[in-house]
Scaffold this active site. Structure first.
Site, PDB file in Angstrom:
ATOM      1  N   LYS A 118     -21.063  21.885 -20.381  1.00 23.73           N
ATOM      2  CA  LYS A 118     -20.833  23.005 -19.451  1.00 23.73           C
ATOM      3  C   LYS A 118     -20.382  24.250 -20.220  1.00 23.73           C
ATOM      4  CE  LYS A 118     -16.211  21.114 -18.749  1.00 23.73           C
ATOM      5  NZ  LYS A 118     -15.418  20.167 -17.952  1.00 23.73           N
ATOM      6  N   ARG A 147      -7.770  17.858  -7.738  1.00 17.70           N
ATOM      7  CA  ARG A 147      -8.781  18.906  -7.854  1.00 17.70           C
ATOM      8  C   ARG A 147      -9.957  18.418  -7.023  1.00 17.70           C
ATOM      9  NH1 ARG A 147     -10.525  20.779 -13.853  1.00 17.70           N
ATOM     10  NH2 ARG A 147     -11.802  18.936 -13.568  1.00 17.70           N
ATOM     11  N   TYR A 205      -1.938  49.362 -31.694  1.00 15.43           N
ATOM     12  CA  TYR A 205      -1.503  49.827 -30.372  1.00 15.43           C
ATOM     13  C   TYR A 205      -0.040  49.491 -30.126  1.00 15.43           C
ATOM     14  CZ  TYR A 205      -6.293  50.879 -28.976  1.00 15.43           C
ATOM     15  OH  TYR A 205      -7.547  51.412 -28.887  1.00 15.43           O
TER      16      TYR A 205
HETATM   17  C1  LIG Z   1     -14.902  19.135 -18.782  1.00 17.19           C
HETATM   18  C2  LIG Z   1     -14.913  17.742 -18.289  1.00 17.19           C
HETATM   19  C3  LIG Z   1     -14.983  16.661 -19.189  1.00 17.19           C
HETATM   20  C4  LIG Z   1     -14.886  16.829 -20.691  1.00 17.19           C
HETATM   21  O1  LIG Z   1     -13.549  17.108 -21.050  1.00 17.19           O
HETATM   22  P1  LIG Z   1     -13.099  17.237 -22.594  1.00 17.19           P
HETATM   23  O2  LIG Z   1     -11.630  17.367 -22.520  1.00 17.19           O
HETATM   24  O3  LIG Z   1     -13.744  18.498 -23.088  1.00 17.19           O
HETATM   25  O4  LIG Z   1     -13.579  16.039 -23.285  1.00 17.19           O
HETATM   26  C5  LIG Z   1     -15.135  15.387 -18.657  1.00 17.19           C
HETATM   27  N1  LIG Z   1     -15.175  15.183 -17.323  1.00 17.19           N
HETATM   28  C6  LIG Z   1     -15.079  16.192 -16.433  1.00 17.19           C
HETATM   29  C7  LIG Z   1     -15.114  15.893 -14.967  1.00 17.19           C
HETATM   30  C8  LIG Z   1     -14.919  17.497 -16.876  1.00 17.19           C
HETATM   31  O5  LIG Z   1     -14.793  18.489 -15.994  1.00 17.19           O
END
Ligand SMILES: *Cc1c(COP(=O)(O)O)cnc(C)c1O
Length: 367
Positions: A35, A130, A261
């Protein structure tokens, strides 16, 4: 000439990291999480580098469509599923698996008459609050979904760990137990048929109990540790990304001079200051503190002053002969991205995801 800001990607490291997943979870199938543009490394590039995995996971439908349009044939699961009938149509058309986590989704699936068109991952919420159904809703939802003709049976089952990066935290074992106890309420033949998935990277690396039919590694595939007390390299992983720039100015500054800055950094004794062409407009973290290490000519020097959009400033006291054009590394090549994340009060996930369009990508195999 060295480009102003560029990231080098070692795509061969991806295969090494997949092998590390197999070492930890030898009996599991791998759903590689790609993702958010492959955690900032490029969605298609990473999909191609990870051809050996059993499935991909993306967050959103459009990410899955991009993969299909690019000719990727591997199984793909969409972690956020769908929220309306039109999105379900897209999942069907592009043959993407859906995570099912809400009653709205169940109702949409129940309203369809097609046969066996979509594989689903029924998500249980074991405490993260979630996405997912609560364990006390599970049996009802499972029954309803087994009656849906559009679903390809058997239903796969998953949950997500909230605290797996903390090896001392009892929450993870509670979540795993709750998941297993809930699934144990199914008829034995259904328990056997359904494939299960619990572990993200931290689950794979630290919680044997989380290893089931499928694992879902994300960050570790990119060679990065999910833990705050270790680097990917310490876990035997190989980082894919390094981020680079070059010096564009070198000058002497006097005691009392203020840098950047708001003049937050005040020079205490005469020194040499270097300006490198990289900033938060490239994804270098705006909140990196003074003292954050930067490599100039391969040597560590401290960041000083605020990070600007296009530039950072470093103290070249130890390298008074450095010149404009000299190479600068922001992370990678001996400077762990995890260390930079700690210096910026964030996690390495946000740093690699945050590399912007302006940064030129160079594939290491092509160097
Ligand atoms: C992003 C995600 C993962 C992978 O998590 P990592 O910590 O990057 O290994 C696995 N399962 C779900 C549902 C996620 O949203």
């Amino acid at each position: 000439m060295i480009p102003a800001a560029y990231a080098v990607l070692d795509l061969e490291a991806a295969a090494h990291n997949v092998q590390r997943v197999r070492d930890y979870a030898p009996n599991a199938k791998i759903m590689a999480v790609i993702k958010a543009n492959g955690y900032g490394h490029g969605l298609l590039r990473i999909a191609e580098a990870l051809q050996a995995v059993d499935a991909f996971a993306v967050a959103r439908v459009d990410e899955g469509i991009r993969l299909r349009k690019a000719g990727i044939k591997t199984r793909i699961a969409v972690l956020e599923g769908f929220t309306c009938a039109e999105e379900l149509d897209e999942l069907l058309h592009y043959q993407l698996d859906a995570v099912v986590h809400s009653f709205i989704q169940v109702e949409i699936l129940e309203s369809r008459a097609e046969r066996g068109r979509i594989a689903i991952w029924l998500k249980l919420d074991t405490g993260m609050n979630r996405l997912g159904f609560k364990p006390n809703q599970f049996n009802l939802v499972y029954q309803r979904l087994t009656q849906c003709s559009i679903i390809r049976q058997p239903i796969n089952l998953m949950t997500h760990l909230a605290n797996a990066d903390d090896k001392q935290d009892a929450t993870t074992l509670k979540q795993i137990r709750w998941f297993n106890d809930t699934l144990a309420t199914l008829a034995p033949e259904l328990q056997l048929a359904s494939e299960r998935s619990i572990a993200n990277s931290a689950g794979i690396l630290a919680w044997q109990e989380a290893l089931t039919d499928w694992v879902r590694p994300g960050i570790m595939l990119y060679g990065i540790s999910p833990f705050s007390d270790s680097t990917g390299e310490q876990l035997g992983l190989k980082p894919l990304m390094s981020l680079h720039s070059r010096l564009i100015a070198v000058k002497r500054i006097a005691k009392g001079d203020k840098v950047g800055y708001s003049g937050t950094w005040v020079c205490e004794k005469p020194t040499t200051l270097g300006v490198a062409a990289i900033g938060y407009g490239d994804g270098y973290p705006r909140y990196a503190k003074a003292g954050t290490p930067v490599l100039v000519n391969g040597q560590r020097v401290p960041l000083i002053g605020r990070v600007s959009m296009d530039m950072i400033t470093v103290d070249l006291e130890t390298q008074p002969n450095a010149n404009p054009g000299d190479p600068v590394t922001l992370w990678g090549n001996g400077l762990a991205v995890e260390e930079i994340a700690l210096c910026a009060d964030t996690i390495a996930y946000t740093l690699v995801c945050g590399v912007t369009q302006r940064v030129q990508i160079v594939e290491k195999t092509a160097l």
